[in-house]
Scaffold this motif. Structure first.
Motif, PDB file in Angstrom:
ATOM      1  N   ALA A   1      20.656-107.221 -43.709  1.00 37.35           N
ATOM      2  CA  ALA A   1      19.979-106.647 -44.857  1.00 37.35           C
ATOM      3  C   ALA A   1      18.668-107.535 -44.877  1.00 37.35           C
ATOM      4  CB  ALA A   1      20.596-106.394 -46.089  1.00 37.35           C
ATOM      5  N   PHE A   2      18.752-108.806 -44.650  1.00 40.24           N
ATOM      6  CA  PHE A   2      17.505-109.531 -44.817  1.00 40.24           C
ATOM      7  C   PHE A   2      16.488-109.435 -43.563  1.00 40.24           C
ATOM      8  CE2 PHE A   2      19.571-112.727 -47.856  1.00 40.24           C
ATOM      9  CZ  PHE A   2      18.660-112.323 -48.715  1.00 40.24           C
ATOM     10  N   VAL A   3      16.966-109.085 -42.459  1.00 45.19           N
ATOM     11  CA  VAL A   3      16.152-108.775 -41.235  1.00 45.19           C
ATOM     12  C   VAL A   3      14.663-108.323 -41.378  1.00 45.19           C
ATOM     13  CG1 VAL A   3      15.900-107.709 -38.871  1.00 45.19           C
ATOM     14  CG2 VAL A   3      18.246-108.872 -39.764  1.00 45.19           C
ATOM     15  N   PRO A   4      14.631-106.912 -41.990  1.00 40.25           N
ATOM     16  CA  PRO A   4      13.179-106.468 -42.262  1.00 40.25           C
ATOM     17  C   PRO A   4      12.317-107.341 -42.952  1.00 40.25           C
ATOM     18  CG  PRO A   4      14.783-104.821 -42.489  1.00 40.25           C
ATOM     19  CD  PRO A   4      15.617-105.887 -42.402  1.00 40.25           C
ATOM     20  N   ILE A   5      13.097-107.904 -43.939  1.00 40.81           N
ATOM     21  CA  ILE A   5      12.003-108.734 -44.875  1.00 40.81           C
ATOM     22  C   ILE A   5      11.709-110.201 -44.461  1.00 40.81           C
ATOM     23  CG2 ILE A   5      12.091-110.136 -47.041  1.00 40.81           C
ATOM     24  CD1 ILE A   5      14.074-107.949 -48.060  1.00 40.81           C
ATOM     25  N   LEU A   6      12.624-110.547 -43.647  1.00 42.58           N
ATOM     26  CA  LEU A   6      12.455-112.074 -42.972  1.00 42.58           C
ATOM     27  C   LEU A   6      11.266-111.926 -41.843  1.00 42.58           C
ATOM     28  CD1 LEU A   6      15.834-113.864 -43.197  1.00 42.58           C
ATOM     29  CD2 LEU A   6      14.134-113.579 -44.903  1.00 42.58           C
ATOM     30  N   LEU A   7      11.756-110.805 -41.148  1.00 37.29           N
ATOM     31  CA  LEU A   7      10.664-110.719 -39.974  1.00 37.29           C
ATOM     32  C   LEU A   7       9.440-110.405 -40.547  1.00 37.29           C
ATOM     33  CD1 LEU A   7       9.971-110.222 -36.806  1.00 37.29           C
ATOM     34  CD2 LEU A   7      10.709-107.742 -37.421  1.00 37.29           C
ATOM     35  N   SER A   8       9.126-109.666 -41.566  1.00 31.15           N
ATOM     36  CA  SER A   8       7.627-109.320 -42.074  1.00 31.15           C
ATOM     37  C   SER A   8       7.266-110.463 -42.631  1.00 31.15           C
ATOM     38  CB  SER A   8       7.892-108.261 -43.342  1.00 31.15           C
ATOM     39  OG  SER A   8       6.668-108.116 -43.811  1.00 31.15           O
ATOM     40  N   ILE A   9       7.981-111.530 -43.293  1.00 31.51           N
ATOM     41  CA  ILE A   9       7.281-112.607 -43.674  1.00 31.51           C
ATOM     42  C   ILE A   9       6.907-113.581 -42.689  1.00 31.51           C
ATOM     43  CG2 ILE A   9       7.847-114.910 -45.134  1.00 31.51           C
ATOM     44  CD1 ILE A   9       9.867-113.156 -46.894  1.00 31.51           C
ATOM     45  N   VAL A  10       7.828-113.574 -41.444  1.00 31.35           N
ATOM     46  CA  VAL A  10       7.308-114.481 -40.199  1.00 31.35           C
ATOM     47  C   VAL A  10       6.113-114.027 -39.750  1.00 31.35           C
ATOM     48  CG1 VAL A  10       8.217-115.216 -38.038  1.00 31.35           C
ATOM     49  CG2 VAL A  10       9.799-115.149 -39.940  1.00 31.35           C
ATOM     50  N   LEU A  11       5.836-112.454 -39.495  1.00 35.30           N
ATOM     51  CA  LEU A  11       4.669-112.126 -38.785  1.00 35.30           C
ATOM     52  C   LEU A  11       3.572-112.296 -39.753  1.00 35.30           C
ATOM     53  CD1 LEU A  11       6.042-108.830 -37.667  1.00 35.30           C
ATOM     54  CD2 LEU A  11       5.576-110.555 -36.424  1.00 35.30           C
ATOM     55  N   LEU A  12       3.637-112.208 -41.258  1.00 34.37           N
ATOM     56  CA  LEU A  12       2.480-112.211 -41.990  1.00 34.37           C
ATOM     57  C   LEU A  12       2.342-113.801 -42.269  1.00 34.37           C
ATOM     58  CD1 LEU A  12       3.007-109.634 -44.819  1.00 34.37           C
ATOM     59  CD2 LEU A  12       1.276-109.711 -42.844  1.00 34.37           C
ATOM     60  N   TYR A  13       3.184-114.569 -42.544  1.00 33.99           N
ATOM     61  CA  TYR A  13       2.933-115.971 -43.148  1.00 33.99           C
ATOM     62  C   TYR A  13       3.417-117.096 -42.168  1.00 33.99           C
ATOM     63  CZ  TYR A  13       2.649-113.090 -47.345  1.00 33.99           C
ATOM     64  OH  TYR A  13       2.320-112.278 -48.170  1.00 33.99           O
ATOM     65  N   GLY A  14       4.244-116.911 -41.255  1.00 39.63           N
ATOM     66  CA  GLY A  14       4.801-117.756 -40.373  1.00 39.63           C
ATOM     67  C   GLY A  14       6.089-118.379 -40.839  1.00 39.63           C
ATOM     68  N   TYR A  15       6.768-119.202 -39.893  1.00 41.63           N
ATOM     69  CA  TYR A  15       8.286-119.519 -40.044  1.00 41.63           C
ATOM     70  C   TYR A  15       8.148-120.645 -41.338  1.00 41.63           C
ATOM     71  CZ  TYR A  15      12.226-122.707 -39.313  1.00 41.63           C
ATOM     72  OH  TYR A  15      13.241-123.085 -39.487  1.00 41.63           O
ATOM     73  N   GLU A  16       6.885-121.589 -41.161  1.00 43.20           N
ATOM     74  CA  GLU A  16       7.288-122.640 -42.043  1.00 43.20           C
ATOM     75  C   GLU A  16       7.009-122.132 -43.745  1.00 43.20           C
ATOM     76  OE1 GLU A  16       7.784-125.793 -42.068  1.00 43.20           O
ATOM     77  OE2 GLU A  16       7.933-125.575 -39.846  1.00 43.20           O
ATOM     78  N   ASN A  17       6.084-121.134 -43.751  1.00 40.55           N
ATOM     79  CA  ASN A  17       6.117-120.291 -45.259  1.00 40.55           C
ATOM     80  C   ASN A  17       7.284-119.511 -45.630  1.00 40.55           C
ATOM     81  OD1 ASN A  17       3.558-121.346 -46.075  1.00 40.55           O
ATOM     82  ND2 ASN A  17       2.634-119.791 -44.842  1.00 40.55           N
ATOM     83  N   LEU A  18       8.061-119.115 -44.390  1.00 41.50           N
ATOM     84  CA  LEU A  18       9.430-118.468 -44.659  1.00 41.50           C
ATOM     85  C   LEU A  18      10.297-119.431 -45.367  1.00 41.50           C
ATOM     86  CD1 LEU A  18      11.705-116.089 -44.296  1.00 41.50           C
ATOM     87  CD2 LEU A  18      12.019-117.221 -41.921  1.00 41.50           C
ATOM     88  N   LEU A  19      10.585-120.655 -44.840  1.00 42.42           N
ATOM     89  CA  LEU A  19      11.247-121.645 -45.536  1.00 42.42           C
ATOM     90  C   LEU A  19      11.063-121.748 -47.062  1.00 42.42           C
ATOM     91  CD1 LEU A  19      11.354-124.363 -42.690  1.00 42.42           C
ATOM     92  CD2 LEU A  19      13.031-122.348 -43.093  1.00 42.42           C
TER      93      LEU A  19
END
Length: 582
Positions: free
Chosen positions: A85-103
């Motif tokens: 369920a998290f996949v679309p949200i996390l992928l969107s965050i990574v694409l927009l803000y990057g991995y560090e900001n995902l953390l």
């Protein structure tokens, strides 16, 4: 578990989730924990890759979040980790803000979840309508399924985008790059996933699917099918060091939206998983404690590079089916994932990426809730509308917009339905039904010009106050001397309705009229007391029964107006006429 330290020895007192623990339960927990750990490995790898991060980050999440939720969560058998369920949200965050900001977004979400648990907001899950949860869950399933088409087919040069239609368009433009060895590997893994539960349900299908497809890729397509190692490098065998997120106000302002999206989905999915486990085990979870556990997990996991985690319904169900009874099974699950992955890291690196796609597709299919979706479509039109709009917005925009709009729409439709249930009826005593007042006996020839009685049925709130005001305004124009309001069937009265009632009372008082209220319930009475309207009306003008109110009302009427009146509205009218005639 509570630890009590004595001078001579350590005593362990089992209570709560560990009450009655013994060696037989321990054996079941160990067995279940190992099986769930084996199931979790391919899922953790697949969810991490699909979320746009390195595969080992999914492993870190399963190990750390699984351990913390087992220790601090509110369910005996909850298994936590990365979920589809998290996949679309996390992928969107990574694409927009990057991995560090995902953390950082995950860390902020953990704080919010922790505060929700501490402030006991876990009960709010009960107020999310079923059409909303099914709508966004089904929408997420569609996104996950379609998002794996390129990997399943081995398409080359496909770029990931934030929005669904962009990704579908990207896949369409690269269909000519289909890679048949990848397709064969994907089909083999998919076949094992479908057949395994039917032939050998005791064995974990995802694990067997990965083994079978990896062997085929290794011996028949060596080097031609992209693997985890060839894309992401070798899986590290060293556990990551703790890194505190670099949080600033600018980053908080930037990432609060994504953090709320993670919070919404994480809280809903974890508590739904708890509900499912309650039904399977007969035990009752603690929603607020579960949010505390989830909050701590999502605060700590990003420090080790892990992604967002929540309760995993499928893994929790697997735990229960294999005998898991207590949090020990969740702890064993985490240790199993840790030991297997870091001891077999070179082999994990050889897993084909094409093996991940069917696993996620099956996860998407299982979470899509097709039966519930079509069942809700057949219920009320309003529920069907909420379902469809939430589903479409989840696919086309994002979860936050979909859930927010779905809740607003559901609330608006609910208010509309509730307003339709309110009735305000003029009544009089029905002589065929002793001690009953009914509306059907009221007509132009049988009505009292001086006393008006109204029965209000339903919730008297802002959505229904117009009906209430309109009806009683018409009553005021007739200028009766007394107004009796029967509120025995009004269990809820809000501030808007109180203001409307106060205006009606003030208008009556200006006309030298009197308002009497009967059958007032506890909640409406509290509202009237707090607003001061109860004292303004006077306690003597509140009655438990309508008959007493009518008897007192007859003492306040203008007796001269009864001369020649042929309405005969009350039992006392004939007697009153006789007295006047004398």
């Amino acid at each position: 578990m509570q630890l009590e330290y004595g001078l001579s020895k350590l005593k362990i007192k089992f209570s709560g989730r560990m009450e009655g623990y013994n060696s037989a339960i321990l054996r079941k927990d160990i067995t279940a924990g190992i099986i769930v750990g084996i199931v979790a490995i391919p899922l953790s790898l697949a969810f991490a890759i699909a979320s746009g991060v390195k595969p080992e980050y999914g492993i870190y999440t399963s190990v750390i979040a699984g351990l913390i939720v087992a220790l601090f969560g509110g369910s005996r058998v909850q298994i936590a980790g990365p979920t589809g369920a998290f996949v679309p949200i996390l992928l969107s965050i990574v694409l927009l803000y990057g991995y560090e900001n995902l953390l950082i977004a995950t860390f902020l979400s953990g704080i919010i979840l922790l505060l929700m648990g501490i402030t006991k907001l876990g009960v709010l899950i009960r107020f999310i309508p079923r059409p909303v949860t099914v709508g966004f869950t089904s929408g997420i399933a569609v996104i996950i399924f379609c998002g794996q088409i390129d990997t399943f087919l081995g398409l080359q040069g496909v770029l990931k985008h934030e929005y669904f239609l962009q990704n579908i368009s990207e896949i369409g433009r690269h269909l000519h790059t289909i890679h048949m060895p990848s397709v064969i590997v994907s089909v083999i893994c998919l076949a094992v996933l479908i057949i395994c539960p039917k032939l050998v349900p005791a064995l974990p299908g995802p694990f067997l699917g990965i083994i079978a497809s990896t062997l085929v890729a290794t011996f028949f397509f060596n080097g031609s099918v992209e693997t985890i190692g060839s894309k992401f490098g070798e899986i590290s065998t060293a556990f990551p060091e703790i890194r505190l997120p670099q949080i600033t106000m600018d980053r908080i302002n930037l990432l609060i939206g994504p953090a709320l999206a993670i919070t919404i989905l994480g809280s809903i999915e974890s508590l739904l998983s708890c509900v499912v486990s309650d039904e399977m085990t007969g035990h009752k979870h603690d929603s607020n404690k579960e949010l505390v556990g989830q909050g701590i997990a999502n605060i700590v996991t990003p420090m080790f590079g892990g992604i967002a985690a929540t309760g995993a319904i499928a893994r929790t169900a697997t735990n229960i089916k294999n005998g898991g009874k207590t949090p020990v099974a969740g702890i064993i699950h985490s240790l199993t994932v840790l030991l297997l992955v870091f001891t077999l890291a070179p082999l994990v690196s050889r897993i084909p990426l094409a093996s991940m796609a069917p696993i996620l597709m099956v996860v998407a299919w299982n979470m899509s809730e097709q039966k519930q979706f079509f069942h809700l479509l057949k219920t009320t039109k309003s529920d069907a509308l909420v379902l469809i709009i939430t589903f479409i917005l989840t696919i086309l925009l994002d979860l936050t917009v979909a859930v927010g709009f779905g809740l607003l729409l559901a609330a608006a439709l609910f208010v509309n339905r509730m307003s339709d249930t309110l009735s305000v009826e003029k009544v009089l005593p029905n002589r065929n039904l002793r001690e009953k007042v009914t509306p059907e006996v009221v007509n132009p020839y049988h009505d009292c010009p001086q006393i008006s009685i109204y029965t209000i049925n339903g919730a008297l709130f802002f959505g229904a106050v117009e009906t209430f005001e309109t009806t009683l305004t018409q009553c005021i124009k007739a200028k009766p001397k007394l107004l009796i309001l029967r509120l025995g069937n009004v269990f809820v009265l809000d501030a808007t309705a109180e203001v409307a009632l106060e205006k009606i009372v003030e208008t009556f008082h200006k006309e030298k009229g009197l308002v009497l209220i009967t059958g007032l319930k506890k909640q409406p009475k509290e509202i009237l007391r707090k607003s001061g309207l109860y004292e303004k009306l006077g306690e003597q003008n509140f009655y438990d029964r309508t008959g007493l109110a009518i008897s007192d009302a007859l003492l306040h009427i203008d007796s001269e107006k009864c001369l020649g009146c042929k309405h005969d509205a009350f039992y006392e009218c004939k007697e009153l006429s006789k007295q006047l005639a004398i």
